[in-house]
Write an enzyme that holds these catalytic residues in place. Structure first.
Site, mmCIF file in Angstrom:
data_model
loop_
_atom_site.group_PDB
_atom_site.id
_atom_site.type_symbol
_atom_site.label_atom_id
_atom_site.label_comp_id
_atom_site.label_asym_id
_atom_site.label_seq_id
_atom_site.Cartn_x
_atom_site.Cartn_y
_atom_site.Cartn_z
ATOM 1 C CB CYS A 1 -1.200 1.797 5.753
ATOM 2 S SG CYS A 1 -0.984 1.700 4.180
ATOM 3 C CD GLU B 1 -2.070 4.370 2.687
ATOM 4 O OE1 GLU B 1 -3.281 5.162 2.488
ATOM 5 O OE2 GLU B 1 -1.549 3.331 2.217
ATOM 6 C CG HIS C 1 -2.474 -0.559 1.325
ATOM 7 N ND1 HIS C 1 -3.287 -1.339 2.559
ATOM 8 C CD2 HIS C 1 -1.935 -2.647 0.938
ATOM 9 C CE1 HIS C 1 -4.005 -1.604 2.383
ATOM 10 N NE2 HIS C 1 -3.479 -2.908 1.224
ATOM 11 C CB CYS D 1 -5.840 -0.075 5.298
ATOM 12 S SG CYS D 1 -3.943 -1.173 5.564
#
Length: 176
Positions: free
Chosen positions: A104, A73, A71, A101
């Site tokens: 992250c 992040e 992801h 999320c």
């Protein structure tokens, strides 16, 4: 600190600065670039307290070429952690097109980044993605993840949510 001795994430009364909004818009623009490259429309960047960008990452989690753990992040936090020591990361802000999320948020916490500014909320994103198999949302807000830690992480968001939603229009289904 609360009764259990744990720090909580804070954001009460916090107002984004012009720099916050400019860097958040940069993250949103990067999310559109991520989509244009065939990836999910997410992006993040880490900036120091002066606004100098330390790390930028788009999303690269689409199998088979991508990695579901990549992801934006998490990738941006990892890049920043390789560039700066923890005491400097504590003064940095991670700007992201969508709320981090739980995976992250954990990476942000472990990398010692002190602040998060995000665009699209997890709830709004879920409205757009529905039960899409490429976004199996865990409904766990980043503030809740940060609240379980032993140090505070300031969180501002959702901000510019309508702008942050634009790269997602039509991506997850034909009706969004």
């Amino acid at each position: 600190m609360d009764e259990a001795g744990k720090h909580r994430s804070i954001d009460a009364g916090a107002i984004p600065s012009a720099l916050d909004l400019a860097l958040l818009r940069q993250a949103i623009a990067l999310s559109a670039e991520s989509r244009a490259k065939g990836h999910h429309p997410f992006a993040a960047l880490v900036a120091d307290e002066t606004g100098k960008v330390i790390a930028i990452a788009g999303n690269n989690s689409l199998p088979p070429q991508g990695d579901p753990t990549q992801h934006a992040e998490l990738a941006a936090a990892a890049l920043a952690a390789r560039a700066l020591p923890p005491e400097q990361l504590a003064k940095c802000t991670l700007y992201t097109s969508a709320e981090p999320c739980c995976m992250c948020a954990g990476a942000i916490y472990w990398c010692n980044i002190g602040r998060v500014v995000y665009g699209l909320s997890e709830g709004k994103l879920l409205e757009m993605t529905g039960a899409h198999p490429e976004n199996p949302t865990l409904s766990l807000p980043c503030r809740q993840v940060f609240a379980t830690g032993h140090r505070s992480i300031e969180v501002l968001g959702p901000l510019l949510e309508d702008e942050a939603a634009v790269p997602h229009h039509g991506f997850w289904n034909k009706s969004s």
